[in-house]
Design a protein around this motif. Structure first.
Motif, PDB file in Angstrom:
ATOM      1  N   ILE A   1       7.332  -5.975 -11.166  1.00 24.59           N
ATOM      2  CA  ILE A   1       6.926  -4.567 -11.135  1.00 24.59           C
ATOM      3  C   ILE A   1       7.840  -3.773 -10.214  1.00 24.59           C
ATOM      4  CG2 ILE A   1       5.038  -2.972 -10.602  1.00 24.59           C
ATOM      5  CD1 ILE A   1       3.114  -5.393 -11.204  1.00 24.59           C
ATOM      6  N   ILE A   2       8.151  -4.324  -9.069  1.00 19.91           N
ATOM      7  CA  ILE A   2       9.019  -3.642  -8.097  1.00 19.91           C
ATOM      8  C   ILE A   2      10.390  -3.371  -8.696  1.00 19.91           C
ATOM      9  CG2 ILE A   2      10.292  -3.980  -5.929  1.00 19.91           C
ATOM     10  CD1 ILE A   2       7.676  -5.395  -4.898  1.00 19.91           C
ATOM     11  N   LYS A   3      10.987  -4.369  -9.323  1.00 18.81           N
ATOM     12  CA  LYS A   3      12.324  -4.200  -9.893  1.00 18.81           C
ATOM     13  C   LYS A   3      12.341  -3.126 -10.973  1.00 18.81           C
ATOM     14  CE  LYS A   3      13.847  -8.801  -8.776  1.00 18.81           C
ATOM     15  NZ  LYS A   3      14.013 -10.158  -9.215  1.00 18.81           N
ATOM     16  N   ILE A   4      11.343  -3.152 -11.815  1.00 15.26           N
ATOM     17  CA  ILE A   4      11.307  -2.170 -12.900  1.00 15.26           C
ATOM     18  C   ILE A   4      11.051  -0.767 -12.332  1.00 15.26           C
ATOM     19  CG2 ILE A   4      10.034  -1.426 -14.953  1.00 15.26           C
ATOM     20  CD1 ILE A   4       9.707  -4.450 -15.591  1.00 15.26           C
ATOM     21  N   CYS A   5      10.085  -0.646 -11.457  1.00 16.02           N
ATOM     22  CA  CYS A   5       9.791   0.673 -10.876  1.00 16.02           C
ATOM     23  C   CYS A   5      10.983   1.206 -10.089  1.00 16.02           C
ATOM     24  CB  CYS A   5       8.560   0.593  -9.976  1.00 16.02           C
ATOM     25  SG  CYS A   5       7.017   0.318 -10.861  1.00 16.02           S
ATOM     26  N   ARG A   6      11.675   0.343  -9.390  1.00 12.94           N
ATOM     27  CA  ARG A   6      12.825   0.790  -8.605  1.00 12.94           C
ATOM     28  C   ARG A   6      13.951   1.294  -9.505  1.00 12.94           C
ATOM     29  NH1 ARG A   6      17.306  -1.299  -5.336  1.00 12.94           N
ATOM     30  NH2 ARG A   6      17.544   0.241  -3.692  1.00 12.94           N
ATOM     31  N   ALA A   7      14.114   0.701 -10.650  1.00 10.03           N
ATOM     32  CA  ALA A   7      15.174   1.109 -11.569  1.00 10.03           C
ATOM     33  C   ALA A   7      14.882   2.458 -12.233  1.00 10.03           C
ATOM     34  CB  ALA A   7      15.389   0.045 -12.638  1.00 10.03           C
TER      35      ALA A   7
ATOM     36  N   THR B   1      19.812   9.482  -3.069  1.00  8.96           N
ATOM     37  CA  THR B   1      20.477   8.184  -2.966  1.00  8.96           C
ATOM     38  C   THR B   1      20.139   7.516  -1.644  1.00  8.96           C
ATOM     39  OG1 THR B   1      22.270   9.003  -4.328  1.00  8.96           O
ATOM     40  CG2 THR B   1      22.695   7.011  -3.090  1.00  8.96           C
ATOM     41  N   GLU B   2      20.157   8.252  -0.558  1.00  9.27           N
ATOM     42  CA  GLU B   2      19.845   7.679   0.750  1.00  9.27           C
ATOM     43  C   GLU B   2      18.395   7.243   0.826  1.00  9.27           C
ATOM     44  OE1 GLU B   2      21.990   6.812   3.132  1.00  9.27           O
ATOM     45  OE2 GLU B   2      23.486   7.480   1.687  1.00  9.27           O
ATOM     46  N   ASP B   3      17.500   8.045   0.252  1.00  9.82           N
ATOM     47  CA  ASP B   3      16.084   7.725   0.287  1.00  9.82           C
ATOM     48  C   ASP B   3      15.765   6.490  -0.545  1.00  9.82           C
ATOM     49  OD1 ASP B   3      13.409   8.129   1.003  1.00  9.82           O
ATOM     50  OD2 ASP B   3      13.014   9.313  -0.797  1.00  9.82           O
ATOM     51  N   SER B   4      16.600   6.183  -1.524  1.00 10.48           N
ATOM     52  CA  SER B   4      16.310   5.059  -2.411  1.00 10.48           C
ATOM     53  C   SER B   4      16.936   3.756  -1.940  1.00 10.48           C
ATOM     54  CB  SER B   4      16.809   5.383  -3.825  1.00 10.48           C
ATOM     55  OG  SER B   4      18.217   5.488  -3.839  1.00 10.48           O
TER      56      SER B   4
ATOM     57  N   SER C   1      25.721  -3.990  -1.789  1.00  9.07           N
ATOM     58  CA  SER C   1      26.073  -4.356  -3.167  1.00  9.07           C
ATOM     59  C   SER C   1      24.870  -4.212  -4.084  1.00  9.07           C
ATOM     60  CB  SER C   1      26.596  -5.792  -3.226  1.00  9.07           C
ATOM     61  OG  SER C   1      27.784  -5.916  -2.502  1.00  9.07           O
ATOM     62  N   LEU C   2      23.718  -4.616  -3.593  1.00  7.09           N
ATOM     63  CA  LEU C   2      22.496  -4.503  -4.385  1.00  7.09           C
ATOM     64  C   LEU C   2      22.117  -3.037  -4.572  1.00  7.09           C
ATOM     65  CD1 LEU C   2      20.460  -6.191  -5.880  1.00  7.09           C
ATOM     66  CD2 LEU C   2      19.164  -6.436  -3.772  1.00  7.09           C
ATOM     67  N   ASN C   3      22.273  -2.240  -3.535  1.00  7.75           N
ATOM     68  CA  ASN C   3      22.023  -0.801  -3.656  1.00  7.75           C
ATOM     69  C   ASN C   3      22.964  -0.178  -4.673  1.00  7.75           C
ATOM     70  OD1 ASN C   3      19.830  -0.287  -1.917  1.00  7.75           O
ATOM     71  ND2 ASN C   3      21.174  -0.495  -0.159  1.00  7.75           N
ATOM     72  N   ALA C   4      24.234  -0.568  -4.644  1.00 11.10           N
ATOM     73  CA  ALA C   4      25.214  -0.036  -5.597  1.00 11.10           C
ATOM     74  C   ALA C   4      24.828  -0.424  -7.022  1.00 11.10           C
ATOM     75  CB  ALA C   4      26.611  -0.545  -5.264  1.00 11.10           C
ATOM     76  N   LEU C   5      24.368  -1.658  -7.209  1.00 14.80           N
ATOM     77  CA  LEU C   5      23.943  -2.104  -8.532  1.00 14.80           C
ATOM     78  C   LEU C   5      22.763  -1.263  -9.031  1.00 14.80           C
ATOM     79  CD1 LEU C   5      24.093  -4.026 -10.950  1.00 14.80           C
ATOM     80  CD2 LEU C   5      22.633  -5.606  -9.661  1.00 14.80           C
ATOM     81  N   TYR C   6      21.745  -1.056  -8.190  1.00  7.63           N
ATOM     82  CA  TYR C   6      20.603  -0.247  -8.610  1.00  7.63           C
ATOM     83  C   TYR C   6      21.008   1.196  -8.882  1.00  7.63           C
ATOM     84  CZ  TYR C   6      16.718  -3.478  -8.454  1.00  7.63           C
ATOM     85  OH  TYR C   6      15.855  -4.498  -8.747  1.00  7.63           O
ATOM     86  N   ASP C   7      21.935   1.740  -8.091  1.00  3.12           N
ATOM     87  CA  ASP C   7      22.431   3.096  -8.353  1.00  3.12           C
ATOM     88  C   ASP C   7      23.088   3.156  -9.736  1.00  3.12           C
ATOM     89  OD1 ASP C   7      21.518   3.976  -5.913  1.00  3.12           O
ATOM     90  OD2 ASP C   7      23.485   3.907  -4.932  1.00  3.12           O
ATOM     91  N   ALA C   8      23.875   2.131 -10.062  1.00  2.00           N
ATOM     92  CA  ALA C   8      24.541   2.085 -11.370  1.00  2.00           C
ATOM     93  C   ALA C   8      23.516   1.902 -12.489  1.00  2.00           C
ATOM     94  CB  ALA C   8      25.578   0.964 -11.398  1.00  2.00           C
TER      95      ALA C   8
ATOM     96  N   LEU D   1      30.533   0.450 -11.414  1.00  2.00           N
ATOM     97  CA  LEU D   1      30.644  -0.230 -10.118  1.00  2.00           C
ATOM     98  C   LEU D   1      32.094  -0.380  -9.644  1.00  2.00           C
ATOM     99  CD1 LEU D   1      27.956  -2.990 -10.652  1.00  2.00           C
ATOM    100  CD2 LEU D   1      27.830  -1.065  -9.057  1.00  2.00           C
ATOM    101  N   ASP D   2      33.046  -0.163 -10.530  1.00  2.00           N
ATOM    102  CA  ASP D   2      34.453  -0.333 -10.172  1.00  2.00           C
ATOM    103  C   ASP D   2      34.779   0.477  -8.917  1.00  2.00           C
ATOM    104  OD1 ASP D   2      37.003  -1.431 -10.503  1.00  2.00           O
ATOM    105  OD2 ASP D   2      37.696   0.374 -11.552  1.00  2.00           O
TER     106      ASP D   2
END
Length: 163
Positions: free
Chosen positions: A17-23, A91-94, A101-108, A158-159
């Motif tokens: 649930i967390i992963k889906i809601c975060r995305a 972006t900062e709040d999330s 790296s994980l933050n960058a992945l979720y942003d992408a 992500l490049d």
């Protein structure tokens, strides 16, 4: 919602649930609202579970459906960020993880279409193409093609952001 149901049927699947809601959210406040709504919908629909699939598959489907529904409501009300880049404050709040790296992945991932987000999250959960197809409501061949396209899009996004 009884605490027994939450403890036995929702909490063990909280990571899903967390992963889906975060995305599908850009702020902590939205994330918390989505998580709460998903939990409530799982509880409300518990009697509709027919055990034709795993409980985790049921949780995925409800989580995705709730997040997509809430996202559509936000778009309809003009509360959605339509640009490819999120405002700095959002972006900062999330930034829920210390790992950049994980933050960058979720942003992408947030920059993908709603369905592509769901597909890649399930793929990252190591679900089989067939399981993903069952959850999304398509066929396994379509999932394979879609995953390859999503990987290419994420690589472009992500490049330069990840070493």
């Amino acid at each position: 919602m009884s605490s027994d149901f939450y403890t036995s049927s929702i909490l063990p699947f909280a990571a899903i649930i967390i992963k889906i809601c975060r995305a599908y959210t850009n702020t902590q406040e939205d994330f918390e609202d989505y998580y709460q709504e998903v939990s409530l919908q799982i509880w409300r629909s518990r009697d509709n579970f027919k055990a034709q699939s795993e409980w985790s598959t049921w949780v995925y489907r409800i989580s995705l459906n709730v997040c997509l529904t809430l996202l559509k409501k936000k778009k309809k009300n003009g509360q959605y960020f339509a640009s490819d880049t999120l405002p700095d404050i959002v972006t900062e709040d999330s930034r829920a993880f210390a790992d950049e790296s994980l933050n960058a992945l979720y942003d992408a991932i947030r920059q993908l279409s709603e369905v592509d987000r769901a597909v890649i999250l399930l793929y990252l959960e190591e679900k089989s193409y067939q399981e993903i197809a069952d959850i999304i409501g398509t066929n396994a061949n379509n999932i394979g093609v879609r995953i390859n396209r999503i990987k290419e899009r994420l690589k472009i996004l992500l490049d330069g952001k990840v070493n």
